[in-house]
Design an enzyme around this catalytic site. Sequence first.
Site, mmCIF file in Angstrom:
data_model
loop_
_atom_site.group_PDB
_atom_site.id
_atom_site.type_symbol
_atom_site.label_atom_id
_atom_site.label_comp_id
_atom_site.label_asym_id
_atom_site.label_seq_id
_atom_site.Cartn_x
_atom_site.Cartn_y
_atom_site.Cartn_z
ATOM 1 N N ALA A 56 0.821 -1.214 0.000
ATOM 2 C CA ALA A 56 0.000 0.000 0.000
ATOM 3 C C ALA A 56 0.852 1.260 0.000
ATOM 4 O O ALA A 56 0.486 2.264 -0.629
ATOM 5 C CB ALA A 56 -0.942 -0.014 1.205
ATOM 6 N N PHE A 57 1.981 1.235 0.685
ATOM 7 C CA PHE A 57 2.833 2.414 0.792
ATOM 8 C C PHE A 57 3.316 2.897 -0.581
ATOM 9 O O PHE A 57 3.537 4.094 -0.786
ATOM 10 C CB PHE A 57 4.033 2.089 1.696
ATOM 11 C CG PHE A 57 4.832 3.282 2.107
ATOM 12 C CD1 PHE A 57 4.355 4.167 3.063
ATOM 13 C CD2 PHE A 57 6.071 3.525 1.542
ATOM 14 C CE1 PHE A 57 5.094 5.276 3.448
ATOM 15 C CE2 PHE A 57 6.820 4.623 1.914
ATOM 16 C CZ PHE A 57 6.328 5.510 2.873
ATOM 17 N N HIS A 88 3.423 -0.153 12.973
ATOM 18 C CA HIS A 88 3.635 -0.086 11.524
ATOM 19 C C HIS A 88 2.339 0.230 10.779
ATOM 20 O O HIS A 88 2.321 1.034 9.841
ATOM 21 C CB HIS A 88 4.233 -1.419 11.053
ATOM 22 C CG HIS A 88 4.570 -1.454 9.610
ATOM 23 N ND1 HIS A 88 3.796 -2.120 8.689
ATOM 24 C CD2 HIS A 88 5.597 -0.904 8.916
ATOM 25 C CE1 HIS A 88 4.325 -1.980 7.486
ATOM 26 N NE2 HIS A 88 5.421 -1.249 7.595
#
Length: 154
Positions: A56-57, A88
């Site tokens: 996703a990042f 996280h």
Amino acid sequence: MAEYKGEFSGKDVKIAIVISRFNDFISSKLLDGALDYLMRQGVYHNQIDIYWVPGAFEIPLVAKKVAKTKKYDGIICLGAVIRGDTPHFNFVAAETTKGIAQVMLSEEIPVAYGILTTDNVDQAIERAGTKAGNKGWQAAEAVLEMISLLKKIG
């Protein structure tokens, strides 16, 4: 008084889907939902390009690069960030959300947020097509509506 609403037609639109491989047992279900919705609205396979990213990042960067090509009328971002035992989750969820919003605003293109941020796998499964519907379907619906509305604004 004038009132403007977006419509849900897939006629003459080009869509990019940026999707996370991480948690792909969930994100693939979101993709199925998005594609199902788009096909029902007359968007054909040749009008859709899919970009897979590691997690996703990485979605905002690829969404921005895709937007800058000016080839697409809208972008659908799909993925699942599931809370674990460390902080996280908070960082990834927050930065992914901010990044996607920045792409939409800076590039002035509809970018639909189909990223699940859940406390556990069961919640993610529910939102990927069982009890809570399919958030991929909803993201596809949102992007078509926004494409139409922005075209009306000019």
